[in-house]
Design an enzyme around this catalytic site. Sequence first.
Site, short mmCIF file in Angstrom:
data_model
loop_
_atom_site.label_atom_id
_atom_site.label_comp_id
_atom_site.label_asym_id
_atom_site.label_seq_id
_atom_site.Cartn_x
_atom_site.Cartn_y
_atom_site.Cartn_z
N GLU A 1 0.95 -1.04 0.04
CA GLU A 1 -0.14 0.14 0.21
C GLU A 1 0.93 1.27 0.01
N THR B 1 -0.39 -5.41 4.69
CA THR B 1 0.34 -5.52 3.40
C THR B 1 1.86 -5.50 3.47
N THR C 1 11.32 3.02 0.56
CA THR C 1 11.09 4.69 0.48
C THR C 1 11.89 5.40 1.11
N ASP C 2 12.22 6.79 0.64
CA ASP C 2 13.14 7.67 1.51
C ASP C 2 12.14 7.94 2.70
N GLU C 3 10.98 7.75 2.73
CA GLU C 3 10.10 8.50 3.73
C GLU C 3 10.37 7.93 5.05
N TYR D 1 1.98 5.24 6.50
CA TYR D 1 2.77 4.57 5.51
C TYR D 1 4.40 4.37 5.63
N SER D 2 5.01 5.72 6.24
CA SER D 2 6.31 5.38 6.34
C SER D 2 6.54 4.54 7.39
N ALA D 3 5.71 4.64 8.50
CA ALA D 3 6.09 3.68 9.68
C ALA D 3 5.81 2.02 9.34
N LYS E 1 6.52 1.03 6.21
CA LYS E 1 7.63 0.81 5.35
C LYS E 1 8.96 0.39 6.27
N ASN F 1 8.83 8.99 -7.16
CA ASN F 1 8.84 8.56 -8.61
C ASN F 1 7.69 9.25 -9.18
N LYS G 1 -1.86 10.30 -6.85
CA LYS G 1 -0.34 10.99 -6.53
C LYS G 1 -0.53 12.28 -7.12
N ARG H 1 -2.39 18.28 4.64
CA ARG H 1 -2.13 16.80 5.08
C ARG H 1 -1.78 16.68 6.61
N HIS I 1 2.17 16.42 7.93
CA HIS I 1 2.96 16.54 6.30
C HIS I 1 4.57 16.81 6.43
P1 NAD Z 1 1.55 1.12 -6.45
O1 NAD Z 1 0.27 1.44 -5.49
O2 NAD Z 1 1.36 1.67 -7.63
O3 NAD Z 1 1.48 -0.18 -6.42
C1 NAD Z 1 1.40 -1.32 -5.61
C2 NAD Z 1 1.24 -2.85 -5.96
O4 NAD Z 1 1.19 -3.57 -5.11
C3 NAD Z 1 -0.31 -2.91 -6.75
O5 NAD Z 1 -0.14 -3.37 -8.12
C4 NAD Z 1 -1.05 -3.53 -6.09
O6 NAD Z 1 -2.20 -4.42 -6.50
C5 NAD Z 1 0.03 -4.34 -5.30
N1 NAD Z 1 -0.59 -4.93 -3.91
C6 NAD Z 1 -1.04 -4.13 -2.88
N2 NAD Z 1 -1.24 -4.86 -1.74
C7 NAD Z 1 -0.98 -6.27 -2.04
C8 NAD Z 1 -1.19 -7.37 -1.53
N3 NAD Z 1 -1.50 -7.47 -0.31
N4 NAD Z 1 -0.80 -8.42 -2.02
C9 NAD Z 1 -0.13 -8.69 -3.32
N5 NAD Z 1 -0.11 -7.25 -3.96
C10 NAD Z 1 -0.55 -6.43 -3.44
O7 NAD Z 1 2.84 1.33 -5.76
P2 NAD Z 1 4.15 2.13 -6.44
O8 NAD Z 1 4.30 3.53 -6.21
O9 NAD Z 1 4.40 1.37 -7.75
O10 NAD Z 1 5.46 1.41 -5.29
C11 NAD Z 1 6.07 0.21 -5.38
C12 NAD Z 1 7.08 0.03 -4.29
O11 NAD Z 1 7.92 1.00 -4.33
C13 NAD Z 1 6.43 0.22 -2.67
O12 NAD Z 1 6.84 -0.63 -2.13
C14 NAD Z 1 6.62 1.70 -2.33
O13 NAD Z 1 6.60 1.70 -0.85
C15 NAD Z 1 7.98 1.83 -3.06
N6 NAD Z 1 8.29 3.18 -3.38
C16 NAD Z 1 7.08 4.08 -4.23
C17 NAD Z 1 7.83 5.29 -4.44
C18 NAD Z 1 6.91 6.33 -5.28
O14 NAD Z 1 7.31 7.33 -5.57
N7 NAD Z 1 5.76 5.85 -5.75
C19 NAD Z 1 9.13 5.77 -4.09
C20 NAD Z 1 9.73 4.87 -3.24
C21 NAD Z 1 9.46 3.70 -3.14
P1 TYD Z 2 2.43 12.58 -2.99
O1 TYD Z 2 2.16 12.40 -4.66
O2 TYD Z 2 1.34 11.75 -2.16
O3 TYD Z 2 3.55 11.76 -2.61
P2 TYD Z 2 4.59 11.73 -1.03
O4 TYD Z 2 3.39 12.36 -0.04
O5 TYD Z 2 4.57 10.51 -0.68
O6 TYD Z 2 5.43 12.47 -1.17
O7 TYD Z 2 2.55 13.96 -2.75
C1 TYD Z 2 3.64 14.62 -2.91
C2 TYD Z 2 3.40 16.22 -2.50
O8 TYD Z 2 2.30 16.80 -3.02
C3 TYD Z 2 3.24 16.14 -0.92
O9 TYD Z 2 4.02 17.07 -0.44
C4 TYD Z 2 1.90 16.37 -0.70
C5 TYD Z 2 1.56 17.07 -1.85
N1 TYD Z 2 0.11 17.02 -2.52
C6 TYD Z 2 -0.94 17.95 -2.53
O10 TYD Z 2 -0.34 19.31 -2.46
N2 TYD Z 2 -2.09 17.81 -3.06
C7 TYD Z 2 -2.32 16.68 -3.34
O11 TYD Z 2 -3.58 16.42 -3.74
C8 TYD Z 2 -1.63 15.70 -3.38
C9 TYD Z 2 -1.79 14.14 -3.60
C10 TYD Z 2 -0.37 15.73 -2.86
#
Ligand code: NAD
Ligand code: TYD
Length: 350
Positions: A85, A101, A131-133, A156-158, A160, A186, A195, A287, A290
């Site tokens: 998640e 999860t 994640t860096d979080e 979330y970060s807790a 991870k 990303n 996002k 948020r 935040h």
């Molecule tokens: P995402 O939410 O787009 O995708 C998560 C995937 O995991 C989905 O396909 C979902 O169906 C699957 N999933 C969720 N719960 C599941 C479960 N219980 N069993 C099996 N599959 C399950 O996430 P993302 O942005 O692609 O992130 C992927 C990984 O990278 C995560 O571990 C996240 O913490 C990490 N990450 C993400 C970012 C970012 O900016 N998005 C940055 C750094 C690290």
């Molecule tokens: P997000 O894409 O949710 O990533 P993360 O919180 O994991 O860094 O958010 C990126 C930044 O944008 C974060 O500082 C929160 C802000 N944000 C908004 O200002 N409005 C929004 O509707 C969303 C989703 C994020």
Amino acid sequence: MKTILITGGAGFIGSHVVRLFVRKYPDYKIVNLDKLTYAGNLENLSDIEDLPNYQFEKIDIVDAEAVNSIFKKYNFDGVIHLAAESHVDRSIHNPLDFIMTNVVGTVNLLNAAKEAWKSNYEGKLFYHVSTDEVYGSLGVEGLFTETTPYDPRSPYSASKASSDHFVRAYENTYKLPIVLSNCSNNYGSFQFPEKLIPLFINNIKNDKALPVYGKGDYTRDWLFVEDHAAAIDVIYHKGKIGETYNIGGFNEWQNIDLIKLLCSIMDKKLDRPSGTSEKLISYVTDRPGHDKRYAIDATKLNKELGWKPTLQFEEGLEKTVDWYLQNERWLDQVTSGEYLNYYNKQYKHA
Ligand code: NAD
Ligand code: TYD
């Protein structure tokens, strides 16, 4: 011939990692394990789903028995674990989903790998994507390095951070061969439009308000998703067992500056007068909790394994906008159903 399990391969980053591995390593068998939550979409992989070295398994990683059965069915050489998640705002509404999860699911995978590999760990690898979080929030100065103490501040970060600790504990206690990476924010194709970047692209396209949290003065380090997938490839093949690698874009943006850049790209692409999209900016309630600033020092990965980001942000952002505008059907499909309920709850005052 290697068999690699990639979890979360139907999600945003996972689909890019699966695509890269399936195409680049035709002699590997890639098994994509995914529950297909709201964030998982097999359409993300329609271009490679028929290739002979790709296999999909619909499994919930919280279900230990199902996870064990997959490790019995295949003889995995490695695991690249991305299933999670992943959205901070959802974690504020439902922390338990994240514990199940991200923590329980990760421990189920660790147990299954430990059991399947126990007779011989030689050549095996459990790669945990994080994640860096987990490092918390920075002030105006400084960068996160691999030795920055953990200080997670959202559910979330807790979750991870907890999963990272379990992965390291399995190395220390059971000698399981592991490697970890912690990446910054990303962006790119196939990111779910909850996002920041895809949400705002979709809202601008539909003339909807752009909900900026607080004053928009939060800072994130943005990395193009294909650069993250390339880093995962390098770390999987060349990383040292037991190590952690930080991955980042050396590319910090305050939210409001990023949003204004995005608005100007969208005006150009949609052929609207300059300034049209910026008028949609709406400052909304912040948020809770935040994090002020994230910024990654990715020097270790660059120096030791030779990885660096390839794309300038402006170029990557324009490519991303083009992709979302050309893939309207994908965007419309994923923004219906359950997502609409979430949107109405999260942005009721926007
Ligand atoms: P995402 O939410 O787009 O995708 C998560 C995937 O995991 C989905 O396909 C979902 O169906 C699957 N999933 C969720 N719960 C599941 C479960 N219980 N069993 C099996 N599959 C399950 O996430 P993302 O942005 O692609 O992130 C992927 C990984 O990278 C995560 O571990 C996240 O913490 C990490 N990450 C993400 C970012 C970012 O900016 N998005 C940055 C750094 C690290
Ligand atoms: P997000 O894409 O949710 O990533 P993360 O919180 O994991 O860094 O958010 C990126 C930044 O944008 C974060 O500082 C929160 C802000 N944000 C908004 O200002 N409005 C929004 O509707 C969303 C989703 C994020």
